[in-house]
Design a protein around this motif. Structure first.
Motif, PDB file in Angstrom:
ATOM      1  N   LYS A  99     -29.341 -28.911  -3.667  1.00 50.37           N
ATOM      2  CA  LYS A  99     -30.896 -28.865  -4.408  1.00 50.37           C
ATOM      3  C   LYS A  99     -31.898 -28.507  -3.518  1.00 50.37           C
ATOM      4  O   LYS A  99     -31.859 -28.805  -2.142  1.00 50.37           O
ATOM      5  N   LYS A 100     -33.034 -28.183  -3.639  1.00 52.32           N
ATOM      6  CA  LYS A 100     -34.224 -27.702  -2.814  1.00 52.32           C
ATOM      7  C   LYS A 100     -34.548 -28.948  -2.135  1.00 52.32           C
ATOM      8  O   LYS A 100     -34.924 -28.840  -0.735  1.00 52.32           O
ATOM      9  N   SER A 101     -34.571 -30.103  -2.624  1.00 53.22           N
ATOM     10  CA  SER A 101     -35.068 -31.284  -2.077  1.00 53.22           C
ATOM     11  C   SER A 101     -34.005 -31.711  -0.817  1.00 53.22           C
ATOM     12  O   SER A 101     -34.239 -32.560  -0.121  1.00 53.22           O
ATOM     13  N   ASP A 102     -32.910 -31.358  -1.234  1.00 53.95           N
ATOM     14  CA  ASP A 102     -31.493 -31.798  -0.327  1.00 53.95           C
ATOM     15  C   ASP A 102     -31.372 -30.836   0.815  1.00 53.95           C
ATOM     16  O   ASP A 102     -30.676 -31.033   1.657  1.00 53.95           O
ATOM     17  N   LYS A 103     -32.274 -29.686   0.892  1.00 52.17           N
ATOM     18  CA  LYS A 103     -31.915 -28.500   1.940  1.00 52.17           C
ATOM     19  C   LYS A 103     -32.039 -29.357   3.504  1.00 52.17           C
ATOM     20  O   LYS A 103     -32.816 -30.151   3.614  1.00 52.17           O
ATOM     21  N   ILE A 104     -31.295 -28.902   4.255  1.00 48.41           N
ATOM     22  CA  ILE A 104     -31.089 -29.285   5.604  1.00 48.41           C
ATOM     23  C   ILE A 104     -31.863 -28.423   6.528  1.00 48.41           C
ATOM     24  O   ILE A 104     -32.142 -27.458   6.336  1.00 48.41           O
ATOM     25  N   SER A 105     -32.111 -29.067   7.766  1.00 45.32           N
ATOM     26  CA  SER A 105     -32.935 -28.242   8.641  1.00 45.32           C
ATOM     27  C   SER A 105     -32.362 -27.136   9.204  1.00 45.32           C
ATOM     28  O   SER A 105     -31.067 -27.195   9.347  1.00 45.32           O
ATOM     29  N   ILE A 106     -33.137 -26.032   9.818  1.00 44.31           N
ATOM     30  CA  ILE A 106     -32.451 -25.031  10.304  1.00 44.31           C
ATOM     31  C   ILE A 106     -31.750 -25.452  11.645  1.00 44.31           C
ATOM     32  O   ILE A 106     -30.798 -24.727  12.053  1.00 44.31           O
ATOM     33  N   TYR A 107     -32.072 -26.395  12.272  1.00 43.89           N
ATOM     34  CA  TYR A 107     -31.273 -27.270  13.299  1.00 43.89           C
ATOM     35  C   TYR A 107     -29.931 -27.627  13.027  1.00 43.89           C
ATOM     36  O   TYR A 107     -28.918 -27.427  13.661  1.00 43.89           O
ATOM     37  N   THR A 108     -29.781 -28.142  11.802  1.00 44.86           N
ATOM     38  CA  THR A 108     -28.634 -28.647  11.294  1.00 44.86           C
ATOM     39  C   THR A 108     -27.617 -27.460  10.911  1.00 44.86           C
ATOM     40  O   THR A 108     -26.491 -27.409  11.345  1.00 44.86           O
ATOM     41  N   VAL A 109     -28.292 -26.555  10.477  1.00 44.33           N
ATOM     42  CA  VAL A 109     -27.558 -25.364   9.947  1.00 44.33           C
ATOM     43  C   VAL A 109     -27.017 -24.708  11.645  1.00 44.33           C
ATOM     44  O   VAL A 109     -25.748 -24.327  11.500  1.00 44.33           O
ATOM     45  N   ILE A 110     -27.772 -24.593  12.273  1.00 42.00           N
ATOM     46  CA  ILE A 110     -27.442 -24.105  13.486  1.00 42.00           C
ATOM     47  C   ILE A 110     -26.292 -24.874  14.465  1.00 42.00           C
ATOM     48  O   ILE A 110     -25.218 -24.136  14.958  1.00 42.00           O
ATOM     49  N   TYR A 111     -26.404 -25.934  14.280  1.00 43.79           N
ATOM     50  CA  TYR A 111     -25.555 -27.034  14.790  1.00 43.79           C
ATOM     51  C   TYR A 111     -24.162 -26.725  14.261  1.00 43.79           C
ATOM     52  O   TYR A 111     -23.026 -26.955  14.807  1.00 43.79           O
ATOM     53  N   ALA A 112     -23.967 -26.667  12.680  1.00 43.09           N
ATOM     54  CA  ALA A 112     -23.052 -26.686  12.078  1.00 43.09           C
ATOM     55  C   ALA A 112     -22.054 -25.256  12.321  1.00 43.09           C
ATOM     56  O   ALA A 112     -21.018 -25.254  12.571  1.00 43.09           O
ATOM     57  N   ILE A 113     -23.298 -24.091  12.426  1.00 45.59           N
ATOM     58  CA  ILE A 113     -22.452 -22.897  12.838  1.00 45.59           C
ATOM     59  C   ILE A 113     -21.663 -22.958  14.306  1.00 45.59           C
ATOM     60  O   ILE A 113     -20.735 -22.495  14.194  1.00 45.59           O
ATOM     61  N   ARG A 114     -22.531 -23.412  15.398  1.00 46.58           N
ATOM     62  CA  ARG A 114     -21.967 -23.637  16.548  1.00 46.58           C
ATOM     63  C   ARG A 114     -20.636 -24.578  16.624  1.00 46.58           C
ATOM     64  O   ARG A 114     -19.649 -24.171  17.007  1.00 46.58           O
ATOM     65  N   PHE A 115     -20.675 -25.530  15.784  1.00 45.26           N
ATOM     66  CA  PHE A 115     -19.476 -26.385  15.658  1.00 45.26           C
ATOM     67  C   PHE A 115     -18.481 -25.603  14.993  1.00 45.26           C
ATOM     68  O   PHE A 115     -17.119 -25.515  15.633  1.00 45.26           O
ATOM     69  N   TYR A 116     -18.601 -24.825  14.010  1.00 44.10           N
ATOM     70  CA  TYR A 116     -17.742 -23.974  13.346  1.00 44.10           C
ATOM     71  C   TYR A 116     -17.188 -22.962  14.321  1.00 44.10           C
ATOM     72  O   TYR A 116     -15.936 -22.499  14.303  1.00 44.10           O
ATOM     73  N   LEU A 117     -17.976 -22.359  15.056  1.00 42.57           N
ATOM     74  CA  LEU A 117     -17.665 -21.299  15.768  1.00 42.57           C
ATOM     75  C   LEU A 117     -16.652 -21.740  17.215  1.00 42.57           C
ATOM     76  O   LEU A 117     -15.567 -20.932  17.505  1.00 42.57           O
ATOM     77  N   ARG A 118     -16.858 -22.982  17.437  1.00 44.85           N
ATOM     78  CA  ARG A 118     -15.965 -23.585  18.455  1.00 44.85           C
ATOM     79  C   ARG A 118     -14.798 -23.761  17.852  1.00 44.85           C
ATOM     80  O   ARG A 118     -13.649 -23.605  18.535  1.00 44.85           O
ATOM     81  N   ALA A 119     -14.774 -24.177  16.553  1.00 41.05           N
ATOM     82  CA  ALA A 119     -13.368 -24.375  15.904  1.00 41.05           C
ATOM     83  C   ALA A 119     -12.512 -23.251  15.893  1.00 41.05           C
ATOM     84  O   ALA A 119     -11.384 -23.023  15.878  1.00 41.05           O
ATOM     85  N   VAL A 120     -13.228 -22.064  15.284  1.00 40.40           N
ATOM     86  CA  VAL A 120     -12.467 -20.791  15.274  1.00 40.40           C
ATOM     87  C   VAL A 120     -12.074 -20.326  16.487  1.00 40.40           C
ATOM     88  O   VAL A 120     -10.797 -19.764  16.672  1.00 40.40           O
ATOM     89  N   ASN A 121     -12.641 -20.497  17.773  1.00 38.38           N
ATOM     90  CA  ASN A 121     -12.342 -20.183  19.080  1.00 38.38           C
ATOM     91  C   ASN A 121     -10.996 -21.045  19.358  1.00 38.38           C
ATOM     92  O   ASN A 121     -10.058 -20.240  19.781  1.00 38.38           O
ATOM     93  N   ILE A 122     -10.995 -21.944  18.998  1.00 35.18           N
ATOM     94  CA  ILE A 122      -9.566 -22.958  19.173  1.00 35.18           C
ATOM     95  C   ILE A 122      -8.646 -22.525  18.228  1.00 35.18           C
ATOM     96  O   ILE A 122      -7.385 -22.115  18.733  1.00 35.18           O
TER      97      ILE A 122
END
Length: 163
Positions: A99-122
């Motif tokens: 929901k619009k009120s639950d949207k997360i910050s861009i920093y959280t999105v970037i952190y999630a993508i970096r976390f995911y990229l590391r997992a894919v690298n593994i």
């Protein structure tokens, strides 16, 4: 999936530092001898760089160090990986459904993508290990982090256990 530990023969164990003498070695070293009695083979996947100051590992253990010093090369491999494009859409759909009120910050999105990229690298590195080692019956980790996510992304109907 339910783990069948009484039938398991091969365990892949993710560590942050073990068998290097630092970090999670204190935890792993205290239980590795017990674990070795329960499995025919243990593959230790250390997510850090190999150091000269290492602990000895039991005979039925093989150790792989997955630290990547070339970040740009690793990023390119991830971007052209089947795991990344297969699952990145799921992240977007989850974000879009908030929901619009639950949207997360861009920093959280970037952190999630970096976390995911590391997992894919593994994941990409695990595929190479699978050419040398048998598929595990169980993936095990002390930490629910990139190693655990990588094991879940493999999709080979293997039990993933994390503390």
């Amino acid at each position: 999936m339910r783990c069948k530990t009484d039938m398991a023969k091969t365990l892949f164990m993710f560590t942050h530092a073990y068998p290097n003498k630092k970090g999670d070695s204190v935890f792993v070293a205290s239980e590795i001898s017990f674990i070795c009695k329960k499995f025919d083979k243990i593959i230790i996947i250390c997510l850090s760089k190999e150091t000269e100051n290492k602990l000895s590992v039991p005979n039925n253990c093989n150790v792989y160090f997955l630290y990547s010093s070339n970040k740009i090369c690793s990023l390119l491999k991830v971007l052209f990986s089947e795991y990344f494009w297969k699952n990145i859409n799921l992240l977007y759909e989850e974000y879009k459904d908030l929901k619009k009120s639950d949207k997360i910050s861009i920093y959280t999105v970037i952190y999630a993508i970096r976390f995911y990229l590391r997992a894919v690298n593994i994941c990409n590195k695990l595929k190479k290990i699978f050419k040398k080692e048998p598929l595990p019956d169980i993936f095990y980790s002390f930490w629910s982090d990139t190693g655990t996510l990588a094991a879940s992304l493999i999709g080979k109907n293997i039990c993933v256990c994390s503390r």
